[in-house]
Design a protein around this motif. Structure first.
Motif, mmCIF file in Angstrom:
data_model
loop_
_atom_site.group_PDB
_atom_site.id
_atom_site.type_symbol
_atom_site.label_atom_id
_atom_site.label_comp_id
_atom_site.label_asym_id
_atom_site.label_seq_id
_atom_site.Cartn_x
_atom_site.Cartn_y
_atom_site.Cartn_z
ATOM 1 N N HIS A 55 13.351 -4.785 -98.299
ATOM 2 C CA HIS A 55 12.810 -5.261 -99.575
ATOM 3 C C HIS A 55 13.892 -5.762 -100.532
ATOM 4 C CE1 HIS A 55 8.974 -3.533 -98.334
ATOM 5 N NE2 HIS A 55 9.605 -2.396 -98.075
ATOM 6 N N GLY A 56 15.102 -5.934 -100.020
ATOM 7 C CA GLY A 56 16.191 -6.369 -100.882
ATOM 8 C C GLY A 56 15.922 -7.697 -101.559
ATOM 9 N N ASP A 57 15.215 -8.595 -100.875
ATOM 10 C CA ASP A 57 14.963 -9.922 -101.436
ATOM 11 C C ASP A 57 13.956 -9.897 -102.580
ATOM 12 O OD1 ASP A 57 13.124 -9.196 -99.374
ATOM 13 O OD2 ASP A 57 12.312 -11.214 -99.423
ATOM 14 N N ILE A 58 13.168 -8.811 -102.694
ATOM 15 C CA ILE A 58 12.196 -8.733 -103.788
ATOM 16 C C ILE A 58 12.483 -7.559 -104.721
ATOM 17 C CG2 ILE A 58 10.347 -9.864 -102.490
ATOM 18 C CD1 ILE A 58 9.133 -7.014 -102.108
ATOM 19 N N GLU A 59 13.692 -7.018 -104.657
ATOM 20 C CA GLU A 59 14.010 -5.845 -105.485
ATOM 21 C C GLU A 59 13.742 -6.075 -106.962
ATOM 22 O OE1 GLU A 59 17.857 -3.137 -106.588
ATOM 23 O OE2 GLU A 59 17.552 -3.666 -104.488
ATOM 24 N N PRO A 60 14.044 -7.265 -107.532
ATOM 25 C CA PRO A 60 13.732 -7.462 -108.955
ATOM 26 C C PRO A 60 12.243 -7.309 -109.265
ATOM 27 C CG PRO A 60 15.279 -9.127 -108.197
ATOM 28 C CD PRO A 60 14.795 -8.411 -106.973
ATOM 29 N N GLU A 61 11.384 -7.594 -108.283
ATOM 30 C CA GLU A 61 9.947 -7.496 -108.502
ATOM 31 C C GLU A 61 9.446 -6.053 -108.417
ATOM 32 O OE1 GLU A 61 7.440 -10.681 -106.799
ATOM 33 O OE2 GLU A 61 9.244 -11.274 -105.701
ATOM 34 N N LEU A 62 10.311 -5.131 -107.998
ATOM 35 C CA LEU A 62 9.909 -3.741 -107.858
ATOM 36 C C LEU A 62 10.285 -2.900 -109.074
ATOM 37 C CD1 LEU A 62 10.883 -3.107 -104.117
ATOM 38 C CD2 LEU A 62 8.674 -3.816 -105.058
ATOM 39 N N GLY A 63 10.788 -3.529 -110.103
ATOM 40 C CA GLY A 63 11.179 -2.802 -111.302
ATOM 41 C C GLY A 63 10.023 -2.631 -112.276
ATOM 42 N N GLY A 64 10.106 -1.584 -113.085
ATOM 43 C CA GLY A 64 9.142 -1.392 -114.162
ATOM 44 C C GLY A 64 7.819 -0.762 -113.770
ATOM 45 N N PHE A 65 7.767 -0.123 -112.597
ATOM 46 C CA PHE A 65 6.522 0.517 -112.186
ATOM 47 C C PHE A 65 6.492 1.979 -112.632
ATOM 48 C CE2 PHE A 65 6.457 -3.040 -109.165
ATOM 49 C CZ PHE A 65 5.147 -3.472 -109.350
ATOM 50 N N ASP A 66 5.307 2.414 -113.026
ATOM 51 C CA ASP A 66 5.112 3.815 -113.396
ATOM 52 C C ASP A 66 4.758 4.671 -112.192
ATOM 53 O OD1 ASP A 66 5.222 3.748 -116.469
ATOM 54 O OD2 ASP A 66 3.829 2.127 -115.992
ATOM 55 N N ALA A 67 4.203 4.046 -111.161
ATOM 56 C CA ALA A 67 3.823 4.796 -109.964
ATOM 57 C C ALA A 67 3.694 3.866 -108.770
ATOM 58 C CB ALA A 67 2.505 5.538 -110.176
ATOM 59 N N CYS A 68 3.884 4.459 -107.595
ATOM 60 C CA CYS A 68 3.672 3.765 -106.335
ATOM 61 C C CYS A 68 2.731 4.616 -105.489
ATOM 62 C CB CYS A 68 4.987 3.544 -105.597
ATOM 63 S SG CYS A 68 4.787 2.817 -103.934
ATOM 64 N N LEU A 69 1.705 3.989 -104.951
ATOM 65 C CA LEU A 69 0.746 4.657 -104.073
ATOM 66 C C LEU A 69 0.966 4.112 -102.672
ATOM 67 C CD1 LEU A 69 -2.389 4.007 -106.324
ATOM 68 C CD2 LEU A 69 -0.624 5.762 -106.630
ATOM 69 N N PHE A 70 1.450 4.952 -101.768
ATOM 70 C CA PHE A 70 1.693 4.482 -100.409
ATOM 71 C C PHE A 70 0.521 4.915 -99.531
ATOM 72 C CE2 PHE A 70 3.298 3.964 -96.220
ATOM 73 C CZ PHE A 70 4.127 2.857 -96.320
ATOM 74 N N CYS A 71 -0.357 3.956 -99.227
ATOM 75 C CA CYS A 71 -1.607 4.242 -98.511
ATOM 76 C C CYS A 71 -1.627 3.644 -97.112
ATOM 77 C CB CYS A 71 -2.791 3.682 -99.296
ATOM 78 S SG CYS A 71 -2.874 4.202 -101.012
ATOM 79 N N LEU A 72 -0.525 3.077 -96.686
ATOM 80 C CA LEU A 72 -0.476 2.416 -95.390
ATOM 81 C C LEU A 72 -0.398 3.456 -94.283
ATOM 82 C CD1 LEU A 72 1.715 -0.691 -94.640
ATOM 83 C CD2 LEU A 72 1.534 1.143 -92.961
ATOM 84 N N GLY A 73 -1.220 3.282 -93.261
ATOM 85 C CA GLY A 73 -1.194 4.219 -92.144
ATOM 86 C C GLY A 73 -1.889 3.641 -90.935
ATOM 87 N N ILE A 74 -1.797 4.357 -89.820
ATOM 88 C CA ILE A 74 -2.387 3.873 -88.572
ATOM 89 C C ILE A 74 -2.708 5.069 -87.683
ATOM 90 C CG2 ILE A 74 -0.193 3.654 -87.323
ATOM 91 C CD1 ILE A 74 -1.280 1.017 -86.158
ATOM 92 N N THR A 75 -3.706 4.918 -86.820
ATOM 93 C CA THR A 75 -4.001 5.973 -85.862
ATOM 94 C C THR A 75 -2.917 6.010 -84.784
ATOM 95 O OG1 THR A 75 -5.573 6.755 -84.195
ATOM 96 C CG2 THR A 75 -5.473 4.378 -84.549
ATOM 97 N N SER A 76 -2.634 7.197 -84.295
ATOM 98 C CA SER A 76 -1.606 7.349 -83.258
ATOM 99 C C SER A 76 -2.158 7.115 -81.859
ATOM 100 C CB SER A 76 -0.997 8.752 -83.318
ATOM 101 O OG SER A 76 -1.990 9.731 -83.029
#
Length: 225
Positions: A55-76
């Motif tokens: 995500h280095g190329d979009i690091e400036p776009e990742l600033g200023g967030f109050d929270a991150c919800l990581f909902c990505l998943g997959i069945t094994s």
């Protein structure tokens, strides 16, 4: 509040997106994933990219967030351990580390699953890898890190899983949801409750860093634990 959601096209992610877009305290929701959500909303902005490990190329776009919800998943099911680990461990850690550089004061919420193995030593591959991911995320110095471990999830408000087999099972189970709620209430939640629990955790904090299914429901309902 500005919120970042990974995996907003999945069943849990759709539920989270719905609840956060509806809340008046939320000023913007940014989704990041391989596919667009297909939704349109004044608060919604989408970042679509194939590479979820760097995500280095979009690091400036990742600033200023109050929270991150990581909902990505997959069945094994049918997956080799290395491939499952890449999605279940490598990708969430890459997302968290990138966000930590740009938004170190954010709250990070990770959707894991009931039965995750915190010891990292069990014989069940998926549980061991989920536990390893949980432990690694909990060590990161965000303002707060919460791990959600839902069990049986009822999709609501027209939300569908991206896994076709799950949709068939959900349709078959539809008449039995009230019975499951009565028989095993501590193991049943919904996409709405998970989204509401996430919102409450971001706004008010939570009773513990790892929330099992029953605690998710209690936080979503505003109950004291």
């Amino acid at each position: 509040m500005r919120i970042l959601i990974f995996g907003a096209t999945g069943m849990v992610g759709q539920g989270a997106l719905r609840e956060f877009l509806r809340d008046s305290d939320v000023t913007q929701v940014v989704t990041l994933g391989r596919k667009a959500t297909g939704q349109s909303h004044p608060k919604l902005r989408e970042i679509v990219r194939d590479d979820l490990l760097h995500h280095g190329d979009i690091e400036p776009e990742l600033g200023g967030f109050d929270a991150c919800l990581f909902c990505l998943g997959i069945t094994s099911a049918g997956m080799k351990e290395a491939d499952y680990a890449r999605i279940t461990y490598d990708i969430p850690l890459a997302a968290a580390q990138a966000l930590l550089q740009a938004s170190p004061k954010a709250v990070f919420i990770h959707v894991s699953g009931a039965g995750a193995d915190s010891t990292e030593t069990g014989r069940v591959m998926w549980a061991r890898i989920k536990g390893r991911a949980e432990n690694a995320l909990l060590r990161l110095p965000f303002r707060a890190v919460y791990i959600l471990r839902p069990a049986i999830i009822q999709p609501m408000h027209g939300i569908r899983s991206r896994t076709a087999l799950y949709n068939v099972l959900y349709r078959g189970f539809a008449p039995f949801w009230p019975l499951l709620e009565r028989w095993v209430p501590d193991y049943v939640t919904s996409t709405e409750r998970i989204g509401r629990a996430m919102l409450a955790l971001v706004q008010d904090g939570g009773p513990s860093r790892i929330l099992e299914c029953a605690e998710i429901n209690q936080v979503a309902n505003g109950d004291k634990i």
